[in-house]
Design an enzyme around this catalytic site. Structure first.
Site, PDB file in Angstrom:
ATOM      1  CG  ASP A  74      -3.183  12.850  -1.091  1.00  0.00           C
ATOM      2  OD1 ASP A  74      -2.498  11.817  -1.214  1.00  0.00           O
ATOM      3  OD2 ASP A  74      -4.301  12.994  -1.625  1.00  0.00           O
ATOM      4  CG  ASP A  77      -1.681   7.506  -1.334  1.00  0.00           C
ATOM      5  OD1 ASP A  77      -1.340   8.550  -0.716  1.00  0.00           O
ATOM      6  OD2 ASP A  77      -2.409   7.528  -2.338  1.00  0.00           O
ATOM      7  CE1 TYR A 227       1.236  13.664  -8.700  1.00  0.00           C
ATOM      8  CE2 TYR A 227       1.023  11.416  -9.460  1.00  0.00           C
ATOM      9  CZ  TYR A 227       1.697  12.369  -8.727  1.00  0.00           C
ATOM     10  OH  TYR A 227       2.819  12.030  -8.035  1.00  0.00           O
ATOM     11  CD  GLU A 462      -7.184   6.899   1.053  1.00  0.00           C
ATOM     12  OE1 GLU A 462      -5.954   6.949   0.852  1.00  0.00           O
ATOM     13  OE2 GLU A 462      -8.006   6.588   0.169  1.00  0.00           O
TER      14      GLU A 462
END
Length: 484
Positions: A74, A77, A227, A462
């Site tokens: 996503d 990472d 998560y 990111e």
């Protein structure tokens, strides 16, 4: 009249940044779609354009004796988080449904390929084991301690799932939304696949409704920060049901949405907070279809928009005119909200609708389009530091993004694998990333329009799939308008 003057003044100030020629929206659209190739997990096809990536995660799911290969990493990472991945898929699908014609046949097909890369994986997650919905692959704690290429990763590929005894209505309903939205994308080009997606969407939505609970309660506390949802699951239930309603026109979903009662009154839209998206989606029935049963959602959509406009105390704007919601990865909120503004304006134009924010500010479609365009242009380089926040677009763009695969030498050039810690030599260097992740949109500048371009500054540097996916729709819209 003071607030009206203030709004006009702000818009005039914002639009002074756009005196130059418009950005090349077609190029930006093409690159925003190409980005997803850099996030692919699983066996890569022969037509992979970002050739510095190679196949990875080929044993994903094996620890649970299932095939969970494929899908997307996503962000920067090497984890597959299904919750944001499903939202990415829903927004790519919505972009394609609303703006497919504006994309043109080629880019529309590219978008479908990107969607199918996700839905093939989500279908596996939904159907591999009866009674379970797989919701992610990879140990985020172990992964985040390493800096290695996805092709080299040797961290545990832990499999996570929800079930009737460990429910996850939020991730399940978002998965249902993704499958339902995608089923409409493929309805006319691959009816068999469309029906497969829709059947899975119905089953997963029923699971989300029948077994209520946050999936954060079904995961260990060490995993949850990566998560989990923090907005509860009611917004996802409304969002998922709204997409099933759109895909099926089954009144049972309308009745279910009504049974949920009133939702929150948001001033944000992202992978964890869906009410605003649900309101705009449902408002189409009130605005375009003239169905008074959905008037409430139209009112909620307009209340949300009023909180976004520059004269609202709910939304801050940087000195350069960028919408600023939260410090970490702010552009994820900007692209998602901009999609809603553009799409609601489209619905308004279809019916010549205007509305009032209750402070003498009259909102017409052009109000929203102007604000959307300002946000799009800012991201593409029309900002105080003349930095494009889309990698590979324009003359100045982020060169040191927080992204493992982009920052490490490609296997094509250096086949020697890097273990967990060996890659940090590339993380800490000041050199630009060797691999250009074309089309990636990073977290963006700070509240003062500043961007340091540092690899370790992940809240700004990111990229993520859920930043790009909502941006596809507005890019397609402005690409179709040319220089207008």
């Amino acid at each position: 009249m003071t607030s009206l003057f203030f709004l006009v003044f702000l818009f005039s100030s914002f639009l002074t940044l756009n005196v130059d020629a418009n950005p090349n929206y077609v190029e930006a659209l093409s690159k925003s779609l190409l980005f997803f190739q850099g996030q692919r997990s699983g066996p890569l096809p022969t037509d992979q354009q970002l050739s510095w990536r190679a196949s990875s995660g080929l044993s994903d799911g094996s620890s649970a004796n299932v095939d969970l290969t494929g899908g997307y990493y996503d962000a920067g990472d090497n984890i597959k988080f299904n919750f944001p991945m499903a939202f990415t898929t829903t927004m790519l699908s919505w972009s394609t449904l609303e703006y497919g014609a504006q994309m043109g046949p080629h880019l529309q097909n590219v978008s479908r390929v990107n969607i199918r890369w996700a839905t093939d994986y989500l279908l596996k997650c939904a159907t591999a084991t009866p009674g379970k919905l797989y919701v992610g692959v990879g140990d985020p704690n172990a992964d985040h301690k390493c800096w290695e290429r996805p092709e080299d990763m040797d961290t545990p590929r832990t499999v996570y799932y929800v079930s009737s005894s460990n429910p996850g209505s939020d991730v399940a309903a978002e998965t249902a939304a993704a499958l339902a939205a995608a089923s409409m994308v493929f309805r006319e080009v691959d009816s068999e696949y469309s029906l497969l997606l829709l059947a899975a969407a119905k089953n997963v939505m029923q699971f989300a409704i029948q077994y209520r609970g946050n999936y954060s309660d079904s995961l260990s506390s060490s995993v949850c920060p990566f998560y989990c949802s923090y907005s509860g699951y009611k917004d996802e239930l409304m969002w998922g049901a709204a997409w099933l309603l759109k895909a099926t026109d089954d009144s049972n979903y309308k009745n279910f949405i009504e049974s949920l009662g009133g939702g929150d009154h948001p001033d944000i839209f992202n992978w964890d907070s869906k009410y605003a998206g649900a309101y705009v989606l449902l408002s189409q029935r009130a605005l375009v279809n003239k169905d008074i049963n959905y008037e409430l959602y139209k009112q909620e959509a307009e209340s949300f928009i009023c909180k976004i406009l520059p004269n609202s105390p709910s939304t801050h704007y940087t000195p350069g005119g960028l919408m600023y919601k939260l410090p970490q990865s702010n552009l994820q909120h900007v692209t998602a909200v901009t999609f809603l503004l553009t799409t609601y304006a489209k619905y308004m134009k279809a019916t010549q609708h205007i509305f009032n924010c209750g402070n003498s500010v009259i909102v017409n479609p052009d109000t929203l389009i102007s604000l959307s365009k300002q946000q799009v242009d800012y991201i593409l380089g029309e900002n105080p530091i003349k930095m494009s926040y889309m990698v590979g677009f324009g003359s100045s763009f982020p060169m040191r993004i927080h992204h493992r695969a982009s920052s490490l030498p490609s296997q094509v050039l250096l086949s020697k694998p890097f273990n967990c810690t060996e890659g940090f030599q590339f993380y800490h260097t000041q050199n630009p990333n060797p691999n250009i992740l074309t089309g990636a949109i990073v977290g963006g500048p700070d509240k003062n329009d500043e961007y340091p371009d540092k690899r370790d500054d992940y809240i700004h540097s990111e990229p993520a799939t859920y930043i790009n996916a909502p941006f596809v729709g507005p890019l397609a819209y402005f690409a179709s308008r040319g220089s207008a």
